[in-house]
Design an enzyme around this catalytic site. Structure first.
Site, PDB file in Angstrom:
ATOM      1  N   LYS A   1      -7.013  -7.180 -62.224  1.00 46.96           N
ATOM      2  CA  LYS A   1      -7.776  -7.289 -63.469  1.00 46.96           C
ATOM      3  C   LYS A   1      -7.167  -8.373 -64.363  1.00 46.96           C
ATOM      4  O   LYS A   1      -6.037  -8.829 -64.126  1.00 46.96           O
ATOM      5  CB  LYS A   1      -7.768  -5.928 -64.171  1.00 46.96           C
ATOM      6  CG  LYS A   1      -8.509  -4.823 -63.383  1.00 46.96           C
ATOM      7  CD  LYS A   1      -8.416  -3.486 -64.120  1.00 46.96           C
ATOM      8  CE  LYS A   1      -9.210  -2.392 -63.452  1.00 46.96           C
ATOM      9  NZ  LYS A   1      -9.067  -1.086 -64.164  1.00 46.96           N
TER      10      LYS A   1
ATOM     11  N   TYR B   1     -19.026  -0.640 -63.250  1.00 43.35           N
ATOM     12  CA  TYR B   1     -18.602   0.592 -63.932  1.00 43.35           C
ATOM     13  C   TYR B   1     -19.782   1.477 -64.342  1.00 43.35           C
ATOM     14  O   TYR B   1     -19.640   2.269 -65.269  1.00 43.35           O
ATOM     15  CB  TYR B   1     -17.771   0.228 -65.166  1.00 43.35           C
ATOM     16  CG  TYR B   1     -16.336  -0.145 -64.836  1.00 43.35           C
ATOM     17  CD1 TYR B   1     -15.535   0.678 -64.042  1.00 43.35           C
ATOM     18  CD2 TYR B   1     -15.766  -1.309 -65.342  1.00 43.35           C
ATOM     19  CE1 TYR B   1     -14.217   0.345 -63.750  1.00 43.35           C
ATOM     20  CE2 TYR B   1     -14.443  -1.643 -65.060  1.00 43.35           C
ATOM     21  CZ  TYR B   1     -13.675  -0.804 -64.261  1.00 43.35           C
ATOM     22  OH  TYR B   1     -12.370  -1.121 -63.976  1.00 43.35           O
TER      23      TYR B   1
ATOM     24  N   ARG C   1      -4.668   3.498 -52.909  1.00 44.04           N
ATOM     25  CA  ARG C   1      -4.711   4.167 -54.226  1.00 44.04           C
ATOM     26  C   ARG C   1      -3.353   4.756 -54.594  1.00 44.04           C
ATOM     27  O   ARG C   1      -2.991   4.818 -55.755  1.00 44.04           O
ATOM     28  CB  ARG C   1      -5.809   5.244 -54.262  1.00 44.04           C
ATOM     29  CG  ARG C   1      -7.167   4.625 -54.543  1.00 44.04           C
ATOM     30  CD  ARG C   1      -8.251   5.659 -54.717  1.00 44.04           C
ATOM     31  NE  ARG C   1      -8.242   6.341 -55.997  1.00 44.04           N
ATOM     32  CZ  ARG C   1      -8.835   5.908 -57.104  1.00 44.04           C
ATOM     33  NH1 ARG C   1      -9.459   4.754 -57.120  1.00 44.04           N
ATOM     34  NH2 ARG C   1      -8.804   6.623 -58.201  1.00 44.04           N
TER      35      ARG C   1
ATOM     36  N   ASN D   1      -4.804  -1.039 -66.754  1.00 45.89           N
ATOM     37  CA  ASN D   1      -4.053  -0.547 -65.593  1.00 45.89           C
ATOM     38  C   ASN D   1      -3.993  -1.544 -64.435  1.00 45.89           C
ATOM     39  O   ASN D   1      -3.795  -1.171 -63.292  1.00 45.89           O
ATOM     40  CB  ASN D   1      -4.556   0.835 -65.168  1.00 45.89           C
ATOM     41  CG  ASN D   1      -6.035   0.853 -64.871  1.00 45.89           C
ATOM     42  OD1 ASN D   1      -6.668  -0.193 -64.765  1.00 45.89           O
ATOM     43  ND2 ASN D   1      -6.586   2.038 -64.731  1.00 45.89           N
TER      44      ASN D   1
ATOM     45  N   HIS E   1      -7.954  -2.601 -59.978  1.00 45.62           N
ATOM     46  CA  HIS E   1      -9.004  -1.665 -59.585  1.00 45.62           C
ATOM     47  C   HIS E   1      -8.851  -1.410 -58.097  1.00 45.62           C
ATOM     48  O   HIS E   1      -8.515  -2.321 -57.342  1.00 45.62           O
ATOM     49  CB  HIS E   1     -10.403  -2.244 -59.861  1.00 45.62           C
ATOM     50  CG  HIS E   1     -11.470  -1.394 -59.233  1.00 45.62           C
ATOM     51  ND1 HIS E   1     -11.887  -0.212 -59.817  1.00 45.62           N
ATOM     52  CD2 HIS E   1     -12.146  -1.506 -58.063  1.00 45.62           C
ATOM     53  CE1 HIS E   1     -12.792   0.338 -59.024  1.00 45.62           C
ATOM     54  NE2 HIS E   1     -12.968  -0.416 -57.952  1.00 45.62           N
TER      55      HIS E   1
ATOM     56  N   GLU F   1     -19.205  -1.185 -53.892  1.00 45.06           N
ATOM     57  CA  GLU F   1     -18.471  -2.220 -54.634  1.00 45.06           C
ATOM     58  C   GLU F   1     -18.308  -3.499 -53.816  1.00 45.06           C
ATOM     59  O   GLU F   1     -18.467  -4.599 -54.351  1.00 45.06           O
ATOM     60  CB  GLU F   1     -17.093  -1.670 -55.028  1.00 45.06           C
ATOM     61  CG  GLU F   1     -17.173  -0.557 -56.065  1.00 45.06           C
ATOM     62  CD  GLU F   1     -15.829   0.118 -56.320  1.00 45.06           C
ATOM     63  OE1 GLU F   1     -14.834  -0.242 -55.661  1.00 45.06           O
ATOM     64  OE2 GLU F   1     -15.782   1.014 -57.179  1.00 45.06           O
TER      65      GLU F   1
END
Ligand code: TYD
Length: 170
Positions: free
Chosen positions: A11, A51, A94, A125, A128, A139
């Site tokens: 990001k 999103y 993740r 954060n 993604h 996505e």
């Protein structure tokens, strides 16, 4: 074991903090392969589509601004997008990315090490990471065209575009 694909985004806060190398080093511990990558200036339309599940949240507008890098401006208003592939890729990546809230994330995860919560309450954060196989497919198809990925992962079709043909997601 199932081979999975997922979308990872560095990001704009990760780009601005010059964390691309550190993030890729941490991700490389999972021994996945990169099958697509590019830098993207995120349009409002792409940000909102990415999103869409959070559209009713009070922070949606700020989240869209954040992924577009609006608060950082040139030259940080972009993301670096990756499609990774490997065994059990989503759960493993993740875990390396860490929990959504950087204050709750494992300190040696990417989000735990590098994330913060802004004074407005937005979680910066850093990355993604797709959450499950169906979200990953949605996505990847949203961010990448079929010819931008080196392995064929989802079915495609040919359409007429101008004088030639174009391959798009089926
Ligand atoms: P979400 O899809 O729930 O988490 P994840 O990115 O871990 O899959 O949320 C998307 C992003 O929205 C998240 O990365 C940061 C932001 N966010 C907030 O800023 N505040 C919140 O309370 C939540 C739930 C998310």
């Amino acid at each position: 074991m199932i081979i999975e694909q997922l979308l990872i985004l560095i990001k704009p806060d990760g780009v601005k903090k010059s964390l691309t190398g550190n993030i890729l080093t941490k991700l490389s511990e999972a021994r996945m392969v990169i099958i697509g990558t590019k830098a993207v200036k995120v349009s409002k339309k792409l940000a909102e589509a990415h999103y869409y599940q959070l559209k009713d949240k009070p922070f949606f507008g700020e989240l869209v601004d954040y992924i577009q890098g609006k608060i950082y401006g040139e030259p940080w208003d972009r993301v670096i997008a990756f499609v990774y592939q490997g065994e059990d890729a989503i759960a493993r990546m993740r875990k390396i990315a860490g929990a959504t809230n950087p204050e709750e994330a494992d300190p040696i995860s990417i989000r735990g090490a590098y994330g913060r919560i802004t004074t407005k309450g937005i979680y910066e954060n850093v990355v993604h990471c797709s959450s499950d196989p169906s979200e990953a497919e949605r996505e990847i198809k949203l961010w990448f065209q079929p010819d931008e990925i080196v392995n064929s992962v989802y079915s495609t079709k040919k359409i007429i575009a101008g004088k030639g043909e174009k391959t798009v997601w089926a």
